[in-house]
Design a protein around this motif. Sequence first.
Motif, PDB file in Angstrom:
ATOM      1  N   GLY A 128       0.797  -1.229   0.000  1.00 39.61           N
ATOM      2  CA  GLY A 128       0.000   0.000   0.000  1.00 39.61           C
ATOM      3  C   GLY A 128       0.828   1.278   0.000  1.00 39.61           C
ATOM      4  N   ILE A 129       2.109   1.198  -0.361  1.00 35.95           N
ATOM      5  CA  ILE A 129       2.951   2.404  -0.206  1.00 35.95           C
ATOM      6  C   ILE A 129       2.586   3.488  -1.225  1.00 35.95           C
ATOM      7  CG2 ILE A 129       4.884   1.167   0.853  1.00 35.95           C
ATOM      8  CD1 ILE A 129       6.363   1.393  -1.829  1.00 35.95           C
ATOM      9  N   GLY A 130       2.792   4.712  -0.824  1.00 35.16           N
ATOM     10  CA  GLY A 130       2.502   5.852  -1.691  1.00 35.16           C
ATOM     11  C   GLY A 130       2.620   7.139  -0.906  1.00 35.16           C
TER      12      GLY A 130
ATOM     13  N   HIS B 141       7.023 -12.605  -0.864  1.00 33.90           N
ATOM     14  CA  HIS B 141       8.367 -12.187  -1.262  1.00 33.90           C
ATOM     15  C   HIS B 141       8.353 -10.725  -1.709  1.00 33.90           C
ATOM     16  CE1 HIS B 141      12.390 -12.445  -2.648  1.00 33.90           C
ATOM     17  NE2 HIS B 141      12.065 -12.309  -3.919  1.00 33.90           N
ATOM     18  N   LEU B 142       7.336 -10.401  -2.500  1.00 34.82           N
ATOM     19  CA  LEU B 142       7.183  -9.025  -3.000  1.00 34.82           C
ATOM     20  C   LEU B 142       7.060  -8.051  -1.828  1.00 34.82           C
ATOM     21  CD1 LEU B 142       6.810  -7.504  -5.670  1.00 34.82           C
ATOM     22  CD2 LEU B 142       4.451  -8.276  -5.720  1.00 34.82           C
ATOM     23  N   SER B 143       6.230  -8.409  -0.874  1.00 33.89           N
ATOM     24  CA  SER B 143       6.016  -7.530   0.281  1.00 33.89           C
ATOM     25  C   SER B 143       7.311  -7.350   1.072  1.00 33.89           C
ATOM     26  CB  SER B 143       4.923  -8.128   1.179  1.00 33.89           C
ATOM     27  OG  SER B 143       4.882  -7.460   2.403  1.00 33.89           O
ATOM     28  N   ALA B 144       8.014  -8.457   1.300  1.00 33.96           N
ATOM     29  CA  ALA B 144       9.257  -8.380   2.086  1.00 33.96           C
ATOM     30  C   ALA B 144      10.316  -7.600   1.313  1.00 33.96           C
ATOM     31  CB  ALA B 144       9.751  -9.788   2.396  1.00 33.96           C
TER      32      ALA B 144
ATOM     33  N   ALA C 192      10.330  -1.317   8.529  1.00 28.78           N
ATOM     34  CA  ALA C 192      10.255  -2.520   9.363  1.00 28.78           C
ATOM     35  C   ALA C 192       9.140  -3.403   8.811  1.00 28.78           C
ATOM     36  CB  ALA C 192       9.925  -2.121  10.799  1.00 28.78           C
ATOM     37  N   PRO C 193       9.339  -4.727   8.783  1.00 37.28           N
ATOM     38  CA  PRO C 193       8.251  -5.594   8.317  1.00 37.28           C
ATOM     39  C   PRO C 193       7.006  -5.391   9.182  1.00 37.28           C
ATOM     40  CG  PRO C 193      10.223  -6.861   8.937  1.00 37.28           C
ATOM     41  CD  PRO C 193      10.505  -5.445   9.282  1.00 37.28           C
ATOM     42  N   ASP C 194       5.868  -5.386   8.523  1.00 31.74           N
ATOM     43  CA  ASP C 194       4.606  -5.194   9.241  1.00 31.74           C
ATOM     44  C   ASP C 194       4.008  -6.572   9.510  1.00 31.74           C
ATOM     45  OD1 ASP C 194       2.105  -4.653  10.133  1.00 31.74           O
ATOM     46  OD2 ASP C 194       1.479  -3.434   8.420  1.00 31.74           O
TER      47      ASP C 194
ATOM     48  N   ARG D 230       1.573  -7.541  11.219  1.00 36.82           N
ATOM     49  CA  ARG D 230       0.116  -7.674  11.263  1.00 36.82           C
ATOM     50  C   ARG D 230      -0.539  -7.477   9.899  1.00 36.82           C
ATOM     51  NH1 ARG D 230      -3.167  -4.459  13.943  1.00 36.82           N
ATOM     52  NH2 ARG D 230      -1.782  -2.692  13.664  1.00 36.82           N
ATOM     53  N   ARG D 231       0.239  -7.215   8.856  1.00 35.00           N
ATOM     54  CA  ARG D 231      -0.357  -6.950   7.537  1.00 35.00           C
ATOM     55  C   ARG D 231      -1.130  -8.188   7.069  1.00 35.00           C
ATOM     56  NH1 ARG D 231      -0.527  -3.329   3.765  1.00 35.00           N
ATOM     57  NH2 ARG D 231       0.765  -1.919   4.938  1.00 35.00           N
ATOM     58  N   PRO D 232      -2.399  -8.013   6.660  1.00 34.71           N
ATOM     59  CA  PRO D 232      -3.169  -9.176   6.192  1.00 34.71           C
ATOM     60  C   PRO D 232      -2.460  -9.889   5.028  1.00 34.71           C
ATOM     61  CG  PRO D 232      -4.602  -7.276   6.466  1.00 34.71           C
ATOM     62  CD  PRO D 232      -3.190  -6.785   6.679  1.00 34.71           C
ATOM     63  N   VAL D 233      -2.664 -11.179   4.950  1.00 28.44           N
ATOM     64  CA  VAL D 233      -2.189 -12.046   3.876  1.00 28.44           C
ATOM     65  C   VAL D 233      -0.667 -12.265   3.896  1.00 28.44           C
ATOM     66  CG1 VAL D 233      -2.169 -12.519   1.370  1.00 28.44           C
ATOM     67  CG2 VAL D 233      -4.117 -11.329   2.414  1.00 28.44           C
ATOM     68  N   VAL D 234       0.123 -11.199   3.937  1.00 26.88           N
ATOM     69  CA  VAL D 234       1.578 -11.369   3.800  1.00 26.88           C
ATOM     70  C   VAL D 234       2.347 -11.186   5.110  1.00 26.88           C
ATOM     71  CG1 VAL D 234       1.690 -10.772   1.347  1.00 26.88           C
ATOM     72  CG2 VAL D 234       1.809  -8.958   3.063  1.00 26.88           C
ATOM     73  N   GLY D 235       1.721 -10.642   6.130  1.00 28.68           N
ATOM     74  CA  GLY D 235       2.437 -10.375   7.389  1.00 28.68           C
ATOM     75  C   GLY D 235       2.769 -11.662   8.128  1.00 28.68           C
ATOM     76  N   GLN D 236       3.862 -11.600   8.886  1.00 30.35           N
ATOM     77  CA  GLN D 236       4.319 -12.792   9.606  1.00 30.35           C
ATOM     78  C   GLN D 236       3.223 -13.389  10.497  1.00 30.35           C
ATOM     79  OE1 GLN D 236       8.354 -12.660  11.485  1.00 30.35           O
ATOM     80  NE2 GLN D 236       7.207 -13.152  13.336  1.00 30.35           N
ATOM     81  N   ASN D 237       2.394 -12.549  11.090  1.00 33.16           N
ATOM     82  CA  ASN D 237       1.379 -13.045  12.029  1.00 33.16           C
ATOM     83  C   ASN D 237       0.040 -13.396  11.373  1.00 33.16           C
ATOM     84  OD1 ASN D 237       3.303 -12.402  13.856  1.00 33.16           O
ATOM     85  ND2 ASN D 237       2.170 -10.758  14.862  1.00 33.16           N
ATOM     86  N   ALA D 238      -0.071 -13.163  10.057  1.00 36.43           N
ATOM     87  CA  ALA D 238      -1.393 -13.251   9.427  1.00 36.43           C
ATOM     88  C   ALA D 238      -2.028 -14.633   9.577  1.00 36.43           C
ATOM     89  CB  ALA D 238      -1.305 -12.865   7.950  1.00 36.43           C
TER      90      ALA D 238
END
Length: 379
Positions: free
Chosen positions: A224-226, A257-260, A269-271, A273-281
Amino acid sequence: MQKIRIVDATLREGNQAPAVRFSVEQACHIATLLEAVGVDMIECGHALAGEEERRRIRALRGLGLATPLLSHARAQRADIDAAADSGAQWVGIFCGINRVSRLTRLGGRPAASVMEMVRRSVAYAKSRGLGVRYTVEDASRTPDELVIRVLRAAIDEGADRICYADTLGAMTPSVFGAKVAALRAALPGVDLEVHIHDDRGFAMANAWAALEAGANWISTSVNGIGERCGITDLALLLANLDLEGYQPLRQPQALQHLSAFVAAATRSAPDHRRPVVGQNAFTHTARLHTQAMQRSPLSYAVFDAQRCGRAVQLAPPPTPRTIDRLVVSPQVISATELKYHRAGPGSRYVMVDNRFVDDARQYCIVRDIPPQHTPAAAH
Ligand code: HCA
Ligand code: CU
């Protein structure tokens, strides 16, 4: 169900995020992954902005991707020439027409003159053999009648796609959906894109409202960057389209991979809690949840982890550990990230950032916790 197409703007809108500047190599890697996950168009920056941007676009073109490239341009001949010469197959012309746009960016021109600029630039871009998207910048703060008039003018001149931009992320989903429905009714048959900023946290909800109301292109970026708070997140949109039966995810492993990669390239910093791609999702912790997940993989999940290229993680419930007296350092974490649990009479342990802290003293300044700050166990 209509096919929803995605134009990913990580390399244009994302490159405008604070402190972000993708190298040519990073841009090429991102574009290759974007093609792998199946976006329909890759948006690049302004070819006129400088040699660095032109080098990036040339290198992207050199990759020989099947996904077309779009270069961003103002409604001016020089911008369109630069886009055409850059090798991009498409140009995205953006030009606002409301009072603020006219006063702050267009030298106070009257609306009729802006309309003429749009007409001329779209016609010129077509004469240069480009696919043309025309965007009404700040459309959400522009009278509806004016938005429709300028979009109609662009279509008359041959625009292949029109885009409604909520440049400030100003709209709520029900209002946005109604606007898109009205636009769709006024301009049937044309490819209609929406570009939505996340200032109010509605970028995903508004994208959804828009596609349900008839928009068939959505503008996204990785993570979602911008500008400012960014725009609609690519991975989450793709996963939602899959979940709702619009179109299946393609190479979902590439999304993480794209997100990381983008997080690293933008020094964020990696997020987790980010849905789908986040470590905790797809990580489940509470005993009740982990036990239920072992019985049925969807008991506590809306997305199917495997379909999203992820694996379910069942974190063992933390072993209670007695720590006498704790107060979290305000520099390290905020009080809301703390959960206190009673592990038995008089004992306490602590979770920081959703993880059980092994040695709380590393993270915390030890002080007394007044008893009223240790709520009864939630689990
Ligand atoms: C910008 C504004 C823009 C343009 C969107 C578009 C917006 O940064 O130039 O051209 O589709 O949010 O209106 O990103
Ligand atoms: Cu934008």
